[in-house]
Design a protein around this motif. Structure first.
Motif, short mmCIF file in Angstrom:
data_model
loop_
_atom_site.label_atom_id
_atom_site.label_comp_id
_atom_site.label_asym_id
_atom_site.label_seq_id
_atom_site.Cartn_x
_atom_site.Cartn_y
_atom_site.Cartn_z
N VAL A 101 80.02 -5.42 2.78
CA VAL A 101 81.34 -5.75 3.32
C VAL A 101 81.74 -4.74 4.40
N SER A 102 81.53 -3.46 4.11
CA SER A 102 81.88 -2.41 5.08
C SER A 102 81.09 -2.55 6.37
N GLY A 103 79.78 -2.79 6.24
CA GLY A 103 78.94 -2.93 7.43
C GLY A 103 79.37 -4.10 8.30
N LEU A 104 79.68 -5.23 7.67
CA LEU A 104 80.13 -6.41 8.43
C LEU A 104 81.47 -6.16 9.12
N LEU A 105 82.36 -5.44 8.45
CA LEU A 105 83.66 -5.12 9.07
C LEU A 105 83.49 -4.23 10.30
N ILE A 106 82.59 -3.24 10.20
CA ILE A 106 82.34 -2.36 11.34
C ILE A 106 81.79 -3.16 12.52
N LEU A 107 80.84 -4.05 12.24
CA LEU A 107 80.27 -4.89 13.30
C LEU A 107 81.34 -5.78 13.93
N ALA A 108 82.29 -6.25 13.12
CA ALA A 108 83.35 -7.12 13.63
C ALA A 108 84.32 -6.37 14.53
N ILE A 109 84.49 -5.08 14.30
CA ILE A 109 85.44 -4.28 15.09
C ILE A 109 84.86 -3.90 16.45
N ILE A 110 83.53 -3.79 16.54
CA ILE A 110 82.88 -3.29 17.76
C ILE A 110 83.34 -4.03 19.03
N PRO A 111 83.40 -5.39 19.04
CA PRO A 111 83.82 -6.08 20.27
C PRO A 111 85.27 -5.79 20.70
N THR A 112 86.09 -5.28 19.78
CA THR A 112 87.50 -5.03 20.11
C THR A 112 87.72 -3.65 20.74
N ILE A 113 86.71 -2.79 20.75
CA ILE A 113 86.88 -1.42 21.23
C ILE A 113 87.37 -1.36 22.68
N PRO A 114 86.85 -2.19 23.61
CA PRO A 114 87.35 -2.13 25.00
C PRO A 114 88.83 -2.50 25.14
N LEU A 115 89.37 -3.20 24.13
CA LEU A 115 90.76 -3.67 24.21
C LEU A 115 91.77 -2.62 23.73
N ILE A 116 91.29 -1.56 23.07
CA ILE A 116 92.21 -0.59 22.45
C ILE A 116 92.81 0.36 23.47
N GLY A 117 92.09 0.63 24.57
CA GLY A 117 92.67 1.47 25.62
C GLY A 117 92.08 2.87 25.72
#
Length: 440
Positions: A101-117
């Motif tokens: 579960v943790s690994g999948l959540l980390i992978l899901a967050i990766i594409p959002t990194i450019p949007l954080i600023g």
């Protein structure tokens, strides 16, 4: 209590806490090795891994917190004379499920990194570090579950000696992968993630082989075990998560202003984690001993382990606070020669010194709550302290009043003091209720 009786309880706690302190020291030094190598490589690498590690740690805390319920629950079973070797494979399955579960959540967050600023040069490095970290969650979960399982038997020497060994393994791999050696090219922050990947799996499989060698183990299925682990572990996990997110959100919030503030927060957390290892180890020992006493319905031992363990933690943290107050320049200079980073960190050290006294007390009280299976109060108190007090106050002082990291750490200090008050009141009511039941 007579001095010889007090010595007995101190020795019993230290039998468990001593090796765990070594292991916790090793665990902290694993992080310290990353910090030192990253800082020597470049400030950009340091800033990037500080932000990436903050996000990864928040996610992995979910599974790690749930798995931390294994040792107190099995200690309660031991106190009730229930055989606990049967829970070996169920403990592993439970941990690996949450690692997935943790690994999948980390992978899901990766594409959002450019949007954080974050600063543009950091984005790609953060994403690469997180991807490799997502693949290492199974190694971390296997190690955590087996360490907790062995801790329930009060077998703590080998797991913690293994951690000490891995400090040197991690440091060596960091240097090789980050700076390059022979045919291995310099990989920067990616090298730090790869080193962590290999070390986590090495620690997990080393403990697996150790357990298989020293115990006769059988496969066993009991849904009630998973239910009990979740019942105890979920509040612990969410409590740790609220604290981790609070700490790491500071790195993320300040990292949006400049990467060097994220690096500074990482450095400050390294300071506090280094001293925190001792009360955290004592808290684990308290949870095991109190859990056993609770299962055996031995209120005298339960209270004595609780009081003496908390006193041991406070004594050490007062000593640590004095060390930080008396030698702040020397301590900061060990980790960084960057003048700008030094100037950001130095003013916060005094606030951090006072904070850690309350922090040592609250983690000991948390260990008592784990031992008596009263973990919901840990979650409630963490949520109130960090999200109703620390973060709002920190944002006001740090951002609105422009106090930067000093403002956020004043908020953390307020949270830690609040935690102590809430848990002390809850434990007082719990023991009063148990006393009334015994009188009836």
């Amino acid at each position: 209590m007579k001095p010889q009786e007090m010595n007995f309880y101190v020795k019993e706690l230290f039998k468990i806490a001593g090796p765990i302190i070594m292991g916790n020291l090793g665990f902290i030094l694993l992080g310290v090795g990353d910090v030192i190598v990253a800082g020597r490589h470049s400030t950009q690498t340091f800033a990037a891994i500080s932000i990436a590690a903050a996000i990864v740690n928040c996610v992995m805390t979910l599974g790690m917190g749930l798995t931390s319920a294994i040792s107190p629950l099995l200690s309660n079973y031991r106190g009730q004379n229930i055989p606990i070797k049967r829970y070996f494979y169920p403990s592993i399955r439970f941990a690996l499920f949450w690692a997935l579960v943790s690994g999948l959540l980390i992978l899901a967050i990766i594409p959002t990194i450019p949007l954080i600023g974050f600063e543009k040069p950091l984005v790609e490095i953060i994403q690469q570090y997180m991807f490799i970290s997502a693949l290492s969650t199974f190694g971390g979960g296997l190690h955590q579950s087996l360490k907790e399982f062995l801790q329930a038997f009060e077998i703590v020497m080998f797991p913690n000696l293994l951690t000490i060994f891995c400090v040197f393994l991690n440091l060596g791999l960091n240097i090789i992968f980050v700076f390059g050696w022979g045919i291995i090219p310099s990989m920067g922050a990616i090298g730090l993630a790869l080193a962590t990947f290999f070390v986590r799996y090495f620690m997990g499989f080393a403990l697996l082989i150790y357990c298989l060698c020293i115990m006769k183990l059988h496969n066993y299925h009991e849904k009630g075990y998973y239910k009990n682990l979740t019942k105890i572990g979920l509040p612990i996990s969410m409590a740790i998560l609220t604290e981790f997110v609070a700490f790491n959100s500071i790195a993320i919030i300040m990292g949006r202003i400049s990467g060097i503030y994220a690096a500074a927060q990482n450095l400050l957390c390294t300071f506090i984690n280094t001293t925190f290892m001792v009360p955290f180890a004592i808290s684990n020992a308290i949870a095991v001993k109190v859990g056993f006493a609770n299962g055996a319905n031995n209120m005298r031992d339960l209270k004595r382990y609780s009081c003496i363990g908390t006193g041991m933690s406070l004594t050490f943290m007062v000593f640590g606070a004095l060390t930080f107050i008396l030698f702040p320049k020397f301590i900061v200079s060990i980790f960084t020669s960057d003048v700008q980073l030094y100037n950001i960190v130095f003013p916060v050290v005094v606030i951090l010194s006072v904070y850690q006294i309350f922090d040592g007390m609250q983690i000991s009280l948390s260990g008592i709550c784990k031992g008596i299976k009263q973990t919901k109060i840990v979650l409630i108190s963490n949520f109130i302290a960090y999200w109703c007090i620390s973060i709002p106050l920190g944002c006001y002082l740090g951002l609105a009043q422009n106090m930067k990291l000093c403002g956020f750490w004043i908020g953390l200090l307020s949270a830690s003091a609040t935690l102590c008050v809430i848990m002390l009141l809850q434990l007082k009511m719990y023991f009063a209720k148990r006393r009334k039941l015994q009188e009836i």
